[in-house]
Write a protein that holds these residues in place. Structure first.
Motif, mmCIF file in Angstrom:
data_model
loop_
_atom_site.group_PDB
_atom_site.id
_atom_site.type_symbol
_atom_site.label_atom_id
_atom_site.label_comp_id
_atom_site.label_asym_id
_atom_site.label_seq_id
_atom_site.Cartn_x
_atom_site.Cartn_y
_atom_site.Cartn_z
ATOM 1 N N TYR A 198 0.808 -1.225 0.000
ATOM 2 C CA TYR A 198 0.000 0.000 0.000
ATOM 3 C C TYR A 198 0.840 1.275 0.000
ATOM 4 C CZ TYR A 198 -3.245 3.519 1.847
ATOM 5 O OH TYR A 198 -3.983 4.654 2.050
ATOM 6 N N TYR A 199 2.015 1.228 0.651
ATOM 7 C CA TYR A 199 2.793 2.455 0.840
ATOM 8 C C TYR A 199 3.372 2.939 -0.491
ATOM 9 C CZ TYR A 199 2.599 0.977 5.737
ATOM 10 O OH TYR A 199 2.170 0.567 6.981
ATOM 11 N N GLY A 200 2.843 4.076 -0.927
ATOM 12 C CA GLY A 200 3.304 4.647 -2.196
ATOM 13 C C GLY A 200 2.922 3.785 -3.385
ATOM 14 N N GLY A 201 1.825 3.005 -3.238
ATOM 15 C CA GLY A 201 1.395 2.167 -4.369
ATOM 16 C C GLY A 201 2.514 1.242 -4.827
ATOM 17 N N THR A 202 3.050 0.466 -3.937
ATOM 18 C CA THR A 202 4.119 -0.538 -4.127
ATOM 19 C C THR A 202 5.543 0.061 -4.131
ATOM 20 O OG1 THR A 202 4.245 -0.616 -6.563
ATOM 21 C CG2 THR A 202 2.608 -2.063 -5.526
ATOM 22 N N LEU A 203 5.643 1.389 -4.136
ATOM 23 C CA LEU A 203 6.975 2.014 -4.211
ATOM 24 C C LEU A 203 7.851 1.659 -2.991
ATOM 25 C CD1 LEU A 203 8.751 3.932 -5.879
ATOM 26 C CD2 LEU A 203 7.826 5.825 -4.519
ATOM 27 N N SER A 204 7.259 1.689 -1.794
ATOM 28 C CA SER A 204 8.041 1.424 -0.589
ATOM 29 C C SER A 204 8.684 0.037 -0.647
ATOM 30 C CB SER A 204 7.140 1.544 0.650
ATOM 31 O OG SER A 204 7.775 1.021 1.787
ATOM 32 N N GLU A 205 7.917 -0.966 -1.069
ATOM 33 C CA GLU A 205 8.485 -2.327 -1.158
ATOM 34 C C GLU A 205 9.651 -2.359 -2.149
ATOM 35 O OE1 GLU A 205 5.093 -5.608 -0.040
ATOM 36 O OE2 GLU A 205 5.253 -5.040 -2.125
#
Ligand code: NAD
Length: 324
Positions: A62-69
């Motif tokens: 969810y964080y940043g629309g997958t960006l964080s992962e």
């Protein structure tokens, strides 16, 4: 780290056998949730975290629309630290574009997508993310059994649930067989302005689940620069926290440090998960922990801040859907 640098404390997480650094790295800021971060800044923050002894990293699709992962995965890969020397948690069931989907099918696909983005073969903890937005009965009957299968398949070592209202934990834990869940992640309920998580600690311990306490800075309320624009607190709560931050600043103190130390003092909560996006924040938050261990908390400033926050103590905000 020089030999003179005090080491971070490690604490056991419930019955998992995991030993987590008492300061955990919340990676939602790496998804630009609290303002922009470059790949270089993210890599440097993660590198500094390792250098100072942080071994626990938390993210979500969810964080940043997958960006964080993706950013966390790249940073971990660039560092090349042996996989058994750090603990990675991610989540499932909440997505920026799709919204909430706690079906067995979606969460089963979700872990494969997360592992690919993180460039890992397994995560250590997989949580259902913000379960108050789904049917809690579906979480009990469908989602948790699906997570257990993911665990059996070796894609995660442990499973858990996250969310804001504390009643979700008792609702779910009262309805699943003992030992079904390993961890809960609660947020914004054990920080200077809200300590209600403390009330259910004996219950959670009786259920054998480990406790992660996220958002010690109340998602930015307890910082000098204040919360992001999307912060759901009432204007009354925001103003009181701003007054507390101003009070600390005028005394030459840091409200963020005081808030970290307040949360760290409670050792029932294994790790205090703070969102970080820079080397400076990593250094400050680790220093808050090591200084606390060496010389304790600034009781006088804490008492003043608690007095300022007293009118809004334990005030929260609505989260989730009406359960049928
Ligand atoms: P937080 O209370 O940790 O505050 C983060 C904010 O404080 C960011 O703006 C960050 O830049 C700033 N900050 C960090 N260190 C600072 C310092 N030393 N001085 C000044 N400002 C500082 O809130 P959070 O990031 O929402 O929570 C921590 C982590 O916990 C998240 O990143 C996420 O991984 C996890 N979390 C999970 C859930 C959930 O599962 N539902 C909810 C909230 C948080």
């Amino acid at each position: 780290m020089t030999s003179a640098t005090p080491k971070l404390e490690y604490r056991e997480l419930g019955n998992t056998g995991l030993k987590l650094s008492c300061v955990g790295f919340g990676a939602s800021p790496l998804g630009n949730v609290f303002g922009g971060v470059t790949g270089e800044e993210a890599n440097a923050a993660v590198r500094e975290a390792f250098r100072l002894g942080i071994n626990f990293f938390d993210t979500s699709p969810y964080y940043g629309g997958t960006l964080s992962e993706k950013v966390l995965g790249n940073a971990l890969k660039a560092l090349g630290v042996p996989r058994n020397e750090y603990v990675v948690a991610t989540k499932c069931g909440r997505y920026k574009e799709e919204g909430f989907n706690f079906s067995a099918d979606r969460v089963t696909r979700s872990i494969d997508e997360s592992l690919e983005r993180l460039q890992l073969e397994y995560v250590d903890i997989l949580y259902c993310h913000d379960i108050e937005f789904g049917s809690l009965d579906q979480i009990v009957k469908e989602t948790i059994p699906a997570l257990q299968k993911i665990k059996e398949a070796g894609k995660t070592r442990f499973i858990g649930i996250t969310g804001l209202p504390l009643h979700i934990y008792t609702y779910v834990l009262d309805r699943v067989p003992p030992g079904s869940l390993d961890v809960i992640l609660s947020y914004c309920h054990y920080c200077i302005n809200d300590s209600t998580l403390e009330d259910i600690i004996p219950y959670l311990k009786s259920k054998g689940v480990g406790i992660v306490n996220a958002s010690p800075l109340a998602m930015g309320l307890l910082t000098e620069s204040g919360p992001p624009e999307w912060h759901p607190a009432s204007s009354e709560l925001k103003s009181a926290c701003q007054a507390a931050a101003t009070y600390c600043k005028e005394k030459g103190k840091s409200i963020a440090k005081l808030a970290m130390q307040y949360s760290l003092l409670n050792k029932e909560m294994t790790s205090v998960l703070v969102g970080m996006k820079s080397v400076k924040q990593v250094e400050e938050n680790v220093a808050a922990a090591t200084e606390l261990a060496a010389s304790g908390i600034d009781e006088a400033t804490l008492a003043e801040v608690e007095a300022i926050l007293k009118p809004v103590k334990n005030q929260s905000w609505p989260s989730g859907i009406q359960q049928s």
